[in-house]
Design a protein around this motif. Sequence first.
Motif, PDB file in Angstrom:
ATOM      1  N   ILE A 186      -4.304  12.900   9.408  1.00  0.00           N
ATOM      2  CA  ILE A 186      -2.915  13.534   9.234  1.00  0.00           C
ATOM      3  C   ILE A 186      -3.043  14.753   8.464  1.00  0.00           C
ATOM      4  N   LEU A 187      -3.554  14.589   6.991  1.00  0.00           N
ATOM      5  CA  LEU A 187      -3.712  15.884   6.121  1.00  0.00           C
ATOM      6  C   LEU A 187      -4.277  16.971   6.809  1.00  0.00           C
ATOM      7  N   LEU A 188      -5.533  16.418   7.398  1.00  0.00           N
ATOM      8  CA  LEU A 188      -6.281  17.552   7.726  1.00  0.00           C
ATOM      9  C   LEU A 188      -6.376  17.918   9.111  1.00  0.00           C
ATOM     10  N   GLY A 189      -5.120  17.416   9.889  1.00  0.00           N
ATOM     11  CA  GLY A 189      -4.678  17.980  11.220  1.00  0.00           C
ATOM     12  C   GLY A 189      -3.295  18.665  11.163  1.00  0.00           C
ATOM     13  N   PHE A 226       0.868  -1.199  -0.083  1.00  0.00           N
ATOM     14  CA  PHE A 226       0.096   0.106  -0.088  1.00  0.00           C
ATOM     15  C   PHE A 226       0.788   1.307  -0.139  1.00  0.00           C
ATOM     16  N   GLU A 227       0.589   2.144  -0.914  1.00  0.00           N
ATOM     17  CA  GLU A 227       1.476   3.225  -1.026  1.00  0.00           C
ATOM     18  C   GLU A 227       0.766   4.420  -0.957  1.00  0.00           C
ATOM     19  N   ASN A 228       1.310   5.562  -0.463  1.00  0.00           N
ATOM     20  CA  ASN A 228       0.663   7.146  -0.220  1.00  0.00           C
ATOM     21  C   ASN A 228       1.791   8.118  -0.171  1.00  0.00           C
ATOM     22  N   SER A 229       1.407   9.517  -0.622  1.00  0.00           N
ATOM     23  CA  SER A 229       2.763  10.179  -0.316  1.00  0.00           C
ATOM     24  C   SER A 229       2.513  10.489   1.199  1.00  0.00           C
ATOM     25  N   LYS A 230       4.009  10.921   1.438  1.00  0.00           N
ATOM     26  CA  LYS A 230       4.398  11.264   2.943  1.00  0.00           C
ATOM     27  C   LYS A 230       3.973  12.808   3.084  1.00  0.00           C
ATOM     28  N   ILE A 231       3.317  13.060   4.082  1.00  0.00           N
ATOM     29  CA  ILE A 231       2.723  14.282   4.596  1.00  0.00           C
ATOM     30  C   ILE A 231       3.621  14.736   5.520  1.00  0.00           C
ATOM     31  N   THR A 232       4.156  16.022   5.270  1.00  0.00           N
ATOM     32  CA  THR A 232       5.153  16.689   6.282  1.00  0.00           C
ATOM     33  C   THR A 232       4.192  17.243   7.455  1.00  0.00           C
ATOM     34  N   SER A 233       4.294  16.994   8.726  1.00  0.00           N
ATOM     35  CA  SER A 233       3.689  17.295   9.684  1.00  0.00           C
ATOM     36  C   SER A 233       4.184  16.699  11.211  1.00  0.00           C
ATOM     37  N   LYS A 234       4.065  17.779  12.087  1.00  0.00           N
ATOM     38  CA  LYS A 234       4.360  17.180  13.372  1.00  0.00           C
ATOM     39  C   LYS A 234       3.319  16.448  14.339  1.00  0.00           C
TER      40      LYS A 234
END
Length: 277
Positions: A247-250, A201-209
Amino acid sequence: MKMKKKYVPVLSIAGSDSSGGAGIQADLKSFSALGCYGMTVLTATTAQNTKGVRGIHGIPVGHIIDQLDAILDDIPPKAIKIGMLDRPEVVEALANRLKNFSIPIVFDPVMVATSGDRLIQEETIASIKEYLMPIATLLTPNLDEAALLCGFEVNSFDLMKKAGKKLFDLNNQAILIKGGHLDNEVIQDLLILKHGESFVFENSKITSKNVHGTGCSLSSAIAAELAKGEVLQEAVLKARNYIFQAILLGRSVQIGHGNGPLNHFFNPQKQIINEVE
């Protein structure tokens, strides 16, 4: 005959995170966000915040089993997620109680916090391998946890495959090794099933703390999807999509001064109520 209505009950057996981002708290948020009815068996409390873990207090084994029996006797769950187990005696007692139940078990072997703090005793690892891994429907280690279970560093996709093969010898049902800690632009998670089947399973990495509790939330989301009747591969896919959006929306929200939590309730589902005879 009048039809009865029931929620979809899912049980988390895990430790508490006083900051609310991981552990039992993250599990309950994930269950609720995905339309399920969450229940808990508390194994330990932690004193922690977004910056790290300050202390761990284990719940007496007898009381852990009393909690579990109270649930199993009255509200049998459709699936179980197991998280932090900090002592060998806890592992053995839970495995002994659950081994005769045909309930899907998603085991997230929580050993290292997002902050890097160790959450588990060394001797507990041997008990996990011997007693709990053989009865788990799915094991969901990250790279650090896979390394502790396998005895070698796991820092590439090829080593993920090697670790998966070794872990499959201890758990012959399914392994999901999470590759989020690799320094790659694309996250790859490896799912290994019976008969040698495997899926990436793949997805782009989200830059987030704000990734505190990601592993807890993913494993509980998988358990929720299994409880709703999804097959394992589809449950993993749906849970990963949920975590990606959380993750994206937080990522732009600041809670605390360290590693913040996901946005579990970015798009909550209504509580599922099924009609049964």
